[in-house]
Motif scaffolding. Structure first.
Motif, PDB file in Angstrom:
ATOM      1  N   GLY A  17       0.891  -0.908   0.076  1.00 33.10           N
ATOM      2  CA  GLY A  17      -0.052  -0.104   0.257  1.00 33.10           C
ATOM      3  C   GLY A  17       1.325   1.163  -0.278  1.00 33.10           C
ATOM      4  O   GLY A  17      -0.016   2.309  -0.313  1.00 33.10           O
ATOM      5  N   SER A  18       2.047   1.171  -0.333  1.00 30.92           N
ATOM      6  CA  SER A  18       2.775   2.047  -0.365  1.00 30.92           C
ATOM      7  C   SER A  18       3.088   3.086  -1.616  1.00 30.92           C
ATOM      8  O   SER A  18       2.625   2.662  -1.880  1.00 30.92           O
ATOM      9  CB  SER A  18       3.917   2.177   0.178  1.00 30.92           C
ATOM     10  OG  SER A  18       5.186   3.233   0.129  1.00 30.92           O
ATOM     11  N   GLU A  19       2.836   5.087  -1.301  1.00 30.52           N
ATOM     12  CA  GLU A  19       2.603   5.525  -2.097  1.00 30.52           C
ATOM     13  C   GLU A  19       3.820   6.467  -2.530  1.00 30.52           C
ATOM     14  O   GLU A  19       3.935   7.012  -3.826  1.00 30.52           O
ATOM     15  CB  GLU A  19       1.755   6.701  -2.049  1.00 30.52           C
ATOM     16  CG  GLU A  19       0.420   6.457  -1.550  1.00 30.52           C
ATOM     17  CD  GLU A  19      -0.855   7.266  -1.600  1.00 30.52           C
ATOM     18  OE1 GLU A  19       0.009   8.133  -1.582  1.00 30.52           O
ATOM     19  OE2 GLU A  19      -1.846   6.903  -0.594  1.00 30.52           O
ATOM     20  N   ARG A  20       5.082   5.674  -2.101  1.00 27.45           N
ATOM     21  CA  ARG A  20       6.230   5.933  -2.353  1.00 27.45           C
ATOM     22  C   ARG A  20       6.667   5.571  -3.456  1.00 27.45           C
ATOM     23  O   ARG A  20       8.162   5.854  -3.869  1.00 27.45           O
ATOM     24  CB  ARG A  20       6.967   6.378  -1.254  1.00 27.45           C
ATOM     25  CG  ARG A  20       6.615   7.041  -0.526  1.00 27.45           C
ATOM     26  CD  ARG A  20       7.680   7.510   0.324  1.00 27.45           C
ATOM     27  NE  ARG A  20       7.641   6.598   1.964  1.00 27.45           N
ATOM     28  CZ  ARG A  20       9.022   5.874   2.025  1.00 27.45           C
ATOM     29  NH1 ARG A  20       9.361   6.427   1.245  1.00 27.45           N
ATOM     30  NH2 ARG A  20       9.138   5.106   2.416  1.00 27.45           N
ATOM     31  N   TRP A  21       7.064   4.199  -3.843  1.00 22.77           N
ATOM     32  CA  TRP A  21       7.571   3.395  -4.827  1.00 22.77           C
ATOM     33  C   TRP A  21       8.111   3.819  -5.962  1.00 22.77           C
ATOM     34  O   TRP A  21       8.855   3.318  -6.391  1.00 22.77           O
ATOM     35  CB  TRP A  21       6.318   1.732  -5.324  1.00 22.77           C
ATOM     36  CG  TRP A  21       4.920   1.832  -5.366  1.00 22.77           C
ATOM     37  CD1 TRP A  21       3.883   2.860  -5.569  1.00 22.77           C
ATOM     38  CD2 TRP A  21       5.205   2.045  -7.257  1.00 22.77           C
ATOM     39  NE1 TRP A  21       3.541   2.290  -6.362  1.00 22.77           N
ATOM     40  CE2 TRP A  21       4.156   1.997  -7.350  1.00 22.77           C
ATOM     41  CE3 TRP A  21       6.277   1.469  -8.043  1.00 22.77           C
ATOM     42  CZ2 TRP A  21       3.137   2.731  -8.286  1.00 22.77           C
ATOM     43  CZ3 TRP A  21       5.520   1.517  -9.326  1.00 22.77           C
ATOM     44  CH2 TRP A  21       4.050   1.785  -9.694  1.00 22.77           C
ATOM     45  N   GLU A  22       7.025   5.189  -6.576  1.00 25.35           N
ATOM     46  CA  GLU A  22       7.580   5.756  -7.811  1.00 25.35           C
ATOM     47  C   GLU A  22       7.528   6.696  -7.766  1.00 25.35           C
ATOM     48  O   GLU A  22       7.568   7.788  -8.977  1.00 25.35           O
ATOM     49  CB  GLU A  22       5.983   5.250  -9.043  1.00 25.35           C
ATOM     50  CG  GLU A  22       4.658   5.677  -8.303  1.00 25.35           C
ATOM     51  CD  GLU A  22       3.800   5.799  -9.223  1.00 25.35           C
ATOM     52  OE1 GLU A  22       3.205   5.927 -10.420  1.00 25.35           O
ATOM     53  OE2 GLU A  22       2.335   6.264  -8.692  1.00 25.35           O
ATOM     54  N   HIS A  23       8.424   7.524  -6.132  1.00 29.10           N
ATOM     55  CA  HIS A  23       9.616   8.733  -6.607  1.00 29.10           C
ATOM     56  C   HIS A  23      10.575   8.491  -6.998  1.00 29.10           C
ATOM     57  O   HIS A  23      11.197   7.235  -7.094  1.00 29.10           O
ATOM     58  CB  HIS A  23       9.444   8.427  -4.863  1.00 29.10           C
ATOM     59  CG  HIS A  23       8.036   9.536  -3.885  1.00 29.10           C
ATOM     60  ND1 HIS A  23       8.151   9.093  -2.560  1.00 29.10           N
ATOM     61  CD2 HIS A  23       6.840   9.299  -4.043  1.00 29.10           C
ATOM     62  CE1 HIS A  23       7.277   9.883  -2.380  1.00 29.10           C
ATOM     63  NE2 HIS A  23       5.824   9.942  -3.406  1.00 29.10           N
ATOM     64  N   GLN A  24      10.141   9.978  -8.036  1.00 27.94           N
ATOM     65  CA  GLN A  24      12.254   9.994  -8.515  1.00 27.94           C
ATOM     66  C   GLN A  24      12.557   9.222  -7.333  1.00 27.94           C
ATOM     67  O   GLN A  24      13.224   9.960  -6.041  1.00 27.94           O
ATOM     68  CB  GLN A  24      11.434  11.393  -9.376  1.00 27.94           C
ATOM     69  CG  GLN A  24      12.855  11.893  -9.776  1.00 27.94           C
ATOM     70  CD  GLN A  24      13.067  11.233 -10.930  1.00 27.94           C
ATOM     71  OE1 GLN A  24      11.857  11.417 -12.013  1.00 27.94           O
ATOM     72  NE2 GLN A  24      14.005  11.227 -11.109  1.00 27.94           N
ATOM     73  N   LEU A  25      13.589   9.377  -8.527  1.00 31.65           N
ATOM     74  CA  LEU A  25      15.295   9.234  -7.500  1.00 31.65           C
ATOM     75  C   LEU A  25      16.197  10.391  -8.004  1.00 31.65           C
ATOM     76  O   LEU A  25      16.179  11.176  -9.063  1.00 31.65           O
ATOM     77  CB  LEU A  25      16.147   7.850  -8.030  1.00 31.65           C
ATOM     78  CG  LEU A  25      15.466   6.352  -8.524  1.00 31.65           C
ATOM     79  CD1 LEU A  25      16.413   5.644  -8.610  1.00 31.65           C
ATOM     80  CD2 LEU A  25      14.832   6.061  -7.019  1.00 31.65           C
ATOM     81  N   HIS A  26      16.750  11.139  -6.519  1.00 31.54           N
ATOM     82  CA  HIS A  26      17.448  11.975  -6.708  1.00 31.54           C
ATOM     83  C   HIS A  26      19.042  11.379  -6.662  1.00 31.54           C
ATOM     84  O   HIS A  26      18.999  10.843  -5.295  1.00 31.54           O
ATOM     85  CB  HIS A  26      17.024  12.833  -6.186  1.00 31.54           C
ATOM     86  CG  HIS A  26      15.738  13.355  -5.958  1.00 31.54           C
ATOM     87  ND1 HIS A  26      15.441  14.125  -7.354  1.00 31.54           N
ATOM     88  CD2 HIS A  26      14.533  13.130  -5.573  1.00 31.54           C
ATOM     89  CE1 HIS A  26      13.768  14.025  -7.133  1.00 31.54           C
ATOM     90  NE2 HIS A  26      13.443  13.526  -6.352  1.00 31.54           N
ATOM     91  N   VAL A  27      19.727  12.306  -6.693  1.00 36.85           N
ATOM     92  CA  VAL A  27      21.623  11.857  -6.265  1.00 36.85           C
ATOM     93  C   VAL A  27      22.334  13.413  -6.478  1.00 36.85           C
ATOM     94  O   VAL A  27      22.028  14.238  -7.432  1.00 36.85           O
ATOM     95  CB  VAL A  27      22.100  10.903  -6.776  1.00 36.85           C
ATOM     96  CG1 VAL A  27      23.676  10.561  -7.014  1.00 36.85           C
ATOM     97  CG2 VAL A  27      21.853   9.651  -7.751  1.00 36.85           C
ATOM     98  N   PHE A  28      22.968  13.991  -5.520  1.00 31.83           N
ATOM     99  CA  PHE A  28      23.822  14.594  -4.706  1.00 31.83           C
ATOM    100  C   PHE A  28      24.999  14.389  -4.973  1.00 31.83           C
ATOM    101  O   PHE A  28      25.632  13.811  -5.011  1.00 31.83           O
ATOM    102  CB  PHE A  28      23.486  15.117  -3.378  1.00 31.83           C
ATOM    103  CG  PHE A  28      24.502  16.125  -3.703  1.00 31.83           C
ATOM    104  CD1 PHE A  28      24.300  17.183  -4.354  1.00 31.83           C
ATOM    105  CD2 PHE A  28      25.182  16.649  -2.644  1.00 31.83           C
ATOM    106  CE1 PHE A  28      24.998  19.175  -4.079  1.00 31.83           C
ATOM    107  CE2 PHE A  28      25.784  17.716  -1.870  1.00 31.83           C
ATOM    108  CZ  PHE A  28      25.667  18.783  -2.981  1.00 31.83           C
ATOM    109  N   VAL A  29      25.510  14.587  -6.466  1.00 32.21           N
ATOM    110  CA  VAL A  29      26.550  14.795  -7.362  1.00 32.21           C
ATOM    111  C   VAL A  29      27.917  15.800  -6.547  1.00 32.21           C
ATOM    112  O   VAL A  29      27.267  17.170  -7.042  1.00 32.21           O
ATOM    113  CB  VAL A  29      26.459  14.779  -8.388  1.00 32.21           C
ATOM    114  CG1 VAL A  29      28.133  14.622  -9.264  1.00 32.21           C
ATOM    115  CG2 VAL A  29      25.927  13.749  -9.055  1.00 32.21           C
TER     116      VAL A  29
END
Length: 781
Positions: free
Chosen positions: A165-177
């Motif tokens: 039931g989580s709604e976060r499974w399709e959240h955008q990935l972010h990487v701090f370079v």
């Protein structure tokens, strides 16, 4: 007929950035939606270039990469969903990312891997979700991508499990370079990440192939790089849109107080402000490169255009930049800039630098530059002037002075006297030069008003909180500096991954051995058609060839005269000449020599004007076995060098050495000369003594045993050393002489009649006088 159309001068204010086009209200580039849906790359999308370098807790960039492969699989009992994603982070190789810098939405979660030039992670893509009784099914994508080569790309793999039931499974990935792609930095010639916009510009020029490396002005580039580094104007961003490179370089240079220039066909950047030797902004009196007066103007060669008042009214600039904490997600900020007491309630203009600017000082100085130009610069100028030395010396960005006499009444005399910055240079076919100039305001001390404002502008320096609540969804620590894993799979990653040969087509090269370059003629080898066999109608009457056109004929070559060797070859001692009439203009002739064995060419000398109607070159023994080439160029003041295109005037045979004559019949030669020494005068008064060594006597000498057609050179060497008068002159002749039936080149002293007078200390001498009488040279018989 030729048409010459110039942009109206009224457009110069917009083209040079004095008047900005209407701005669009939009969200800051750095304002990412952290919880948006994970985006997928599409075929043809440009690969992003992450260009940054975090130094002294400033810099770096947050990247939101797109996915190319995915895997979805749920637990048959709990319905927990495991999501695996393969994303492309950047073109080129990035240093290994730390665990604390990887986010799913706003949360540090998941297991990560990073690799270069191959696929990251070892899982296979696909949708393996099943229906679990009593649970809502997961709505995961069915098309999950196939693996590729990922050549010259940094890729990352992410795996994380979400509860039912989580709604976060399709959240955008972010990487701090923190450290971007590896390039060779121009300032220190070191391979590593960079935050200098000049390094990025050079990288894009080289990668695009639009500008060859030989056309990049490295000297200008290094000066611009030192300027941006010294003044803290750094680039920390992602280049990820397909743009016209020239337009992007023009646009980005304004936000780094630079201008894109072209000098002698090479591209570079030049600071828009005066600069000291240490690359800081110059706040002292400035100089100028040239002064234009009415003597330089052509008729109707002066045009002035004032900046519209609507573009000079007071405004408040809202400069948007990015604050980047060390252990949190960066966010966009705004710093307002205006003159005291002006436009406090607007109007407002917004400039978004947040995509690459992480320094408030950087944003403030760019804002001060824009505001100062708007306040102080009042007009633009267009000068049409006659050609002169400034054709090749003035370049974009140079400062010039325009001082023009202005008579407003019968007795009133005034001057239009201002400094200007060169914005555009046009060289017309007639030779006239058109300069588009922007007013360059200075104060009473000769200092740039704009430079003073920019140098004095300082940022408030206030750091504000990110606004994040105490709630944390992090599973990974915000202080974990451990590099993420590096597992991956080389291409081809899986059994069903297409081989590279399955997706490429190689066309066979032509193999016909007799295939002529450029293709065969359309009808036949001799381009002829038999009479009576017309194709497509009656054959036109007449031959195939067009009449001769004198304008298409080759120009006659020049004649290099003066060669005296066998077969017309020059030999040492000759003087070669090209007549001025053969050049056909006032110009320059340059001489060079080509090694007849290696073909290597060397410059000898250039003569910028004819002497006695000819351009000449004396041949020495160092030119033996070399072809001599004469190249001419007409004067052309419209070119940077002042000369037109080179034209080969002629080439000689290889230079030969002197020919040794045969003895043949012997003859006798009599030569004549006279020599005298001027007086020596005592330095002791009252005594005065004179010595006339030889008076004005004429001498003769007969030489026997000289072969016919032999040249005799009469020479004299003056010896200025102390001693008797007889020591002062040594005359000699050189000639071919037969000795024992063999010709040899001989130098013989002519003898010196005696004089016993001794030149001692205290005496001075005036110059000797020497004169040859009769034949100086003799060619027998």
């Amino acid at each position: 007929m030729s048409l010459n159309i110039s942009d109206p001068l009224s457009l110069l204010a917009y083209q040079s950035g004095l008047a900005d086009p209407p701005l669009l209200e939009a969200a800051a580039q750095a304002a990412d939606d952290l919880t948006s849906q994970q985006r997928a790359y599409k075929i043809g999308d440009p690969v992003p270039i992450v260009f940054c370098r975090r130094v002294s807790n400033n810099g770096g960039v947050m990247v939101s990469p797109g996915a190319t492969e995915a895997r979805y699989q749920n637990d048959g009992t709990t319905n927990a969903l495991t999501v695996s994603l393969m994303v492309v982070l950047s073109e080129g190789e990035l240093p290994q990312i730390a665990i604390k810098d990887c986010f799913v939405g706003p949360c540090r979660q998941g297991t990560w891997n990073q690799t270069y030039d191959r696929r990251s992670g070892t899982w296979t893509p696909g949708n393996f979700v099943t229906t679990v009784s009593g649970k809502d099914p997961w709505a995961c994508p069915y098309y999950c991508g196939t693996s590729g080569r990922y050549e010259n790309m940094t890729t990352m793999s992410y795996v994380n499990t979400f509860v039912d039931g989580s709604e976060r499974w399709e959240h955008q990935l972010h990487v701090f370079v923190r450290q971007g792609i590896q390039i060779t930095r121009i300032i220190d010639s070191t391979l590593g990440p960079s935050n200098n916009v000049i390094d990025l510009a050079i990288y894009l020029m080289n990668q695009s192939g639009r500008i060859p490396s030989t056309l990049i002005d490295n000297t200008q580039m290094l000066a611009a790089a030192n300027f941006t580094e010294t003044n803290g104007l750094h680039f920390n961003g992602v280049f990820q849109e397909s743009l016209n490179l020239d337009e992007w370089l023009e646009q980005i240079s304004n936000d780094y107080l630079l201008r894109l220039v072209e000098l002698n066909g090479k591209f570079g950047f030049k600071p828009r402000l005066p600069v000291n030797a240490n690359h800081t902004i110059k706040t002292t009196a400035i100089g100028w490169s040239f002064t234009f007066t009415e003597d330089h103007l052509l008729p109707d060669g002066f045009e002035i255009q004032y900046i519209p008042l609507s573009e000079r009214q007071p405004v408040t600039l809202q400069m948007m930049w990015r604050q980047q904490p060390d252990s949190d997600i960066g966010f966009a900020r705004t710093t307002e800039i205006s003159y005291t007491g002006e436009a406090s309630a607007g109007p407002f203009e917004q400039y978004d630098l947040s995509g690459y600017c992480t320094s408030e000082t950087h944003a403030v100085k760019v804002g001060a530059y824009r505001l100062a130009r708007r306040k102080y610069i009042t007009h633009t100028l267009r000068l049409t002037v006659r050609p002169a030395s400034y054709n090749s010396t003035l370049v974009l960005g140079d400062i010039v002075r325009v001082r023009l006499r202005r008579e407003t009444a019968l007795t009133a005399l005034d001057y239009h006297d201002f400094l200007y910055e060169v914005e555009r240079i046009e060289k017309t076919a007639s030779g006239a030069c058109v300069f588009d100039l922007t007013h360059y305001p200075i104060d009473s001390q000769g200092r740039s008003l704009v430079a003073l404002e920019v140098a004095a502008a300082t940022a408030p320096g206030v750091t504000i909180a990110a606004g994040r609540s105490d709630y944390s969804c992090d599973d990974n620590s915000s202080s974990d500096n451990t590099p993420i894993g590096s597992s991956g799979i080389d291409y081809p990653a899986f059994d069903d991954t297409p081989d590279i040969g399955d997706a490429t087509v190689d066309l066979p090269a032509p193999t016909e051995p007799t295939w002529p370059e450029g293709g065969s003629p359309p009808i036949g080898t001799d381009a002829s058609q038999p009479a009576g066999e017309a194709s497509g109608g009656q054959t036109p009457v007449g031959g195939w060839s067009n009449p001769a056109d004198p304008l298409e004929e080759d120009l006659p070559g020049a004649t290099i005269s003066g060669a005296t060797g066998a077969g017309g070859a020059p030999q040492s001692g000759d003087t070669l000449s090209v007549q001025e009439a053969d050049l056909g203009c006032a110009g320059q002739v340059c001489w060079s020599k080509i090694d007849k064995d290696t073909g290597e060419e060397f410059d000898i000398s250039c003569q910028d004007e004819a002497i006695a109607g000819a351009y000449s070159l004396s041949i020495t023994s160092s030119e033996i076995d070399y072809y001599i080439v004469a190249t001419g160029r007409c004067k052309d003041p419209s070119t940077p060098s002042g000369w037109g295109a080179p034209n080969t005037l002629g080439q000689t045979a290889a230079v030969v050495g002197p020919v040794v004559p045969s003895c043949g019949d012997l003859i006798s030669v009599t030569i004549k000369w006279k020599m005298s020494v001027a007086r020596y005068v005592s330095g002791c008064t009252p005594s005065t003594v004179q010595c006339f060594a030889f008076g004005n006597t004429q001498y003769t000498k007969t030489i026997t045993g000289v072969p016919r057609n032999t040249e005799i050179d009469f020479g004299a060497t003056i010896n200025a050393g102390a001693g008797t008068c007889a020591d002062k002159i040594n005359a000699a002749i050189s000639y071919w002489k037969c000795v024992g039936g063999v010709a040899s080149y001989t130098t013989e002293a002519l003898g010196t009649p005696g004089c016993s007078y001794n030149v001692s200390a205290g005496y001075t001498q005036t110059p000797y006088d020497y004169e040859a009488v009769g034949d100086v040279t003799y060619i027998g018989p």
